[in-house]
Design an enzyme around this catalytic site. Structure first.
Site, PDB file in Angstrom:
ATOM      1  N   GLU A  19      43.325 -42.365 -58.748  1.00 20.14           N
ATOM      2  CA  GLU A  19      42.148 -41.489 -58.598  1.00 20.14           C
ATOM      3  C   GLU A  19      42.423 -40.400 -57.549  1.00 20.14           C
ATOM      4  O   GLU A  19      42.159 -39.218 -57.776  1.00 20.14           O
ATOM      5  CB  GLU A  19      40.951 -42.356 -58.176  1.00 20.14           C
TER       6      GLU A  19
ATOM      7  N   GLY B 271      27.126 -42.309 -62.085  1.00 19.69           N
ATOM      8  CA  GLY B 271      27.323 -42.822 -60.725  1.00 19.69           C
ATOM      9  C   GLY B 271      27.520 -44.326 -60.699  1.00 19.69           C
ATOM     10  O   GLY B 271      27.305 -44.975 -59.682  1.00 19.69           O
TER      11      GLY B 271
ATOM     12  N   ASP C 185      34.743 -48.512 -55.163  1.00 16.61           N
ATOM     13  CA  ASP C 185      34.501 -48.643 -56.604  1.00 16.61           C
ATOM     14  C   ASP C 185      35.542 -49.535 -57.277  1.00 16.61           C
ATOM     15  O   ASP C 185      35.210 -50.469 -58.010  1.00 16.61           O
ATOM     16  CB  ASP C 185      34.500 -47.260 -57.271  1.00 16.61           C
TER      17      ASP C 185
HETATM   18  C1  GLA Z   1      31.909 -42.595 -54.814  1.00 12.25           C
HETATM   19  C2  GLA Z   1      33.300 -42.931 -54.298  1.00 12.25           C
HETATM   20  C3  GLA Z   1      33.261 -44.179 -53.425  1.00 12.25           C
HETATM   21  C4  GLA Z   1      32.195 -44.051 -52.332  1.00 12.25           C
HETATM   22  C5  GLA Z   1      30.860 -43.599 -52.916  1.00 12.25           C
HETATM   23  C6  GLA Z   1      29.836 -43.297 -51.852  1.00 12.25           C
HETATM   24  O1  GLA Z   1      31.456 -43.600 -55.678  1.00 12.25           O
HETATM   25  O2  GLA Z   1      34.186 -43.150 -55.369  1.00 12.25           O
HETATM   26  O3  GLA Z   1      34.535 -44.419 -52.865  1.00 12.25           O
HETATM   27  O4  GLA Z   1      32.624 -43.173 -51.319  1.00 12.25           O
HETATM   28  O5  GLA Z   1      31.006 -42.444 -53.725  1.00 12.25           O
HETATM   29  O6  GLA Z   1      29.515 -44.447 -51.136  1.00 12.25           O
END
Ligand code: GLA
Length: 377
Positions: free
Chosen positions: A160, A124, A172
């Site tokens: 992505e 994550g 991200d």
């Molecule tokens: C993932 C997604 C992000 C965001 C987070 C939750 O990391 O890639 O774009 O939505 O989850 O905040």
């Protein structure tokens, strides 16, 4: 790491790399699941990330080796950039090349790439965004494409979403691109305007704990949340992530209870994100910590993306005296953060209790907030 990387490249391809790059992973401090409805987020880049070495080839082949997937050996990319399960991680590389191609950049020469990572996969912490941004940044540099960083972020997100088929927001890739040492990135995902906010964690410690939970069905659960947030925002004059509380309260009476609950999270999380940034600017860590705790509660109860392991770790860190703690990223496992005043306490017993309860170990490390994607040499 850099020497190791250059050496590995040389032994793989019998030629020294002409350039070395780094792309960090990210941690989101607050503003979770708000980036696909135009809300605010507050992520930061980590000093953990992916290192990449590059050299041109005489022929047109495009090859890549990752020490994290050594069993795949040197992978030759498909000239037509067709996605194939056998290519493994290299599909992300193809995804970015596809994105560039869609934009009119064909990359005429062949090359060899070597990757080494300090970022745990599937934790994550955005290892996929780090890889996408690393490749985009690298191609932009070595082929002198002259694309702006914001464009690279957009192309990585497109890779992505459209090539990998994973719905996600822009947080991200943006964090990997625009990270700054000891600063959070306060980003409006609707306008892409942002501010680097100093974190001033000199007298505080930010701890990351990876649940190490094997995540299943994350993509489908994420897509389901993505769809319900879209439903919740249907008919609003603003993007859901920019909607004031009173407007939302009037709007939500027409929604199904579940959709309303999802929207409740987004709208309240946005308010918390704004408040959290203000609190940090005022160096009010108690308020900041309380907002982290409230964020987690909302992600658990209203958005329903937490899990037993994350909830357990949040409780344990709070019991050890953390000012605040919450899951970070998409959820369903992955990593959580905890902020402590001063140094972190001893985690030996926490780790033992976690292991005894869940039958596998969690991994705890101190976060270091670093800069975004860059060329090292
Ligand atoms: C993932 C997604 C992000 C965001 C987070 C939750 O990391 O890639 O774009 O939505 O989850 O905040």
């Amino acid at each position: 790491m850099i020497q190791d990387l250059a050496k590995t490249h040389e032994s793989m391809y019998k030629t020294a790399p002409s350039a070395l790059f780094f792309a960090p992973g990210r941690v989101n401090l607050i503003g979770e699941h708000t980036d696909y409805s135009g809300g605010f987020v507050f992520p930061a880049a980590l000093d953990l990330g992916i290192y990449g070495a590059f050299s041109f080839r005489e022929d047109a082949q495009k090859r890549i080796y990752s020490a994290s997937f050594a069993d795949l050996g040197v992978v030759t990319l498909d000239p037509a950039l067709e996605k194939k399960a056998s290519l493994g991680f290299a599909n992300y590389v193809q995804a970015v090349l596809w994105s560039l191609k869609e934009e009119g950049y064909a990359l005429p020469k062949g090359f060899d790439i070597t990757l080494m990572s300090t970022l745990p996969d599937g934790a994550g912490l955005s290892s996929s965004a780090a890889l996408e941004m690393l490749i985009g940044y690298m191609m932009n540099d070595v082929f002198a494409l002259k694309l702006e960083l914001t464009t690279l972020v957009r192309l990585a997100k497109k890779a992505e979403n459209e090539y990998m088929g994973v719905a996600s927001g822009i947080m991200d890739q943006f964090a990997v691109g625009f990270g700054k040492e000891d600063h959070g990135i306060f980003l409006n995902t609707q306008t892409l305007t942002f501010e680097h906010v100093p974190l001033h964690f000199e007298n505080h410690t930010l701890i990351l704990t990876n649940t190490n939970k094997k995540r299943a069905l994350v993509d489908s659960a994420y897509n389901e949340r993505f769809a319900s947030v879209k439903d919740a925002g249907q008919g609003l004059a603003f993007a859901l992530g920019q909607t004031p509380q009173d407007v939302w309260e009037a709007h939500k009476v027409n929604l199904s209870p579940r959709t309303a609950l999802r929207g409740d999270h987004v709208v309240s999380e946005n308010a918390r994100t704004l408040a959290a940034v203000e609190a940090l600017k005022a160096q009010d860590y108690l308020t900041f910590g309380a907002l982290l705790v409230a964020s987690h509660a909302s992600l658990k109860e209203a958005f329903e993306v937490s899990c037993e392991e994350l909830d357990y770790l949040v409780e344990e860190h709070l019991a050890l005296g953390a000012l605040g703690a919450r899951m970070t990223g998409a959820g369903f496992g992955g990593t959580m953060i905890a902020l402590y005043a001063g140094d972190a306490p001893d985690f030996t017993e926490l780790k033992a209790r976690y292991q005894a309860r869940f039958g596998f170990a969690c991994a705890i490390y101190e976060a270091s907030i670093a800069s975004g994607v860059t060329r090292l040499r």
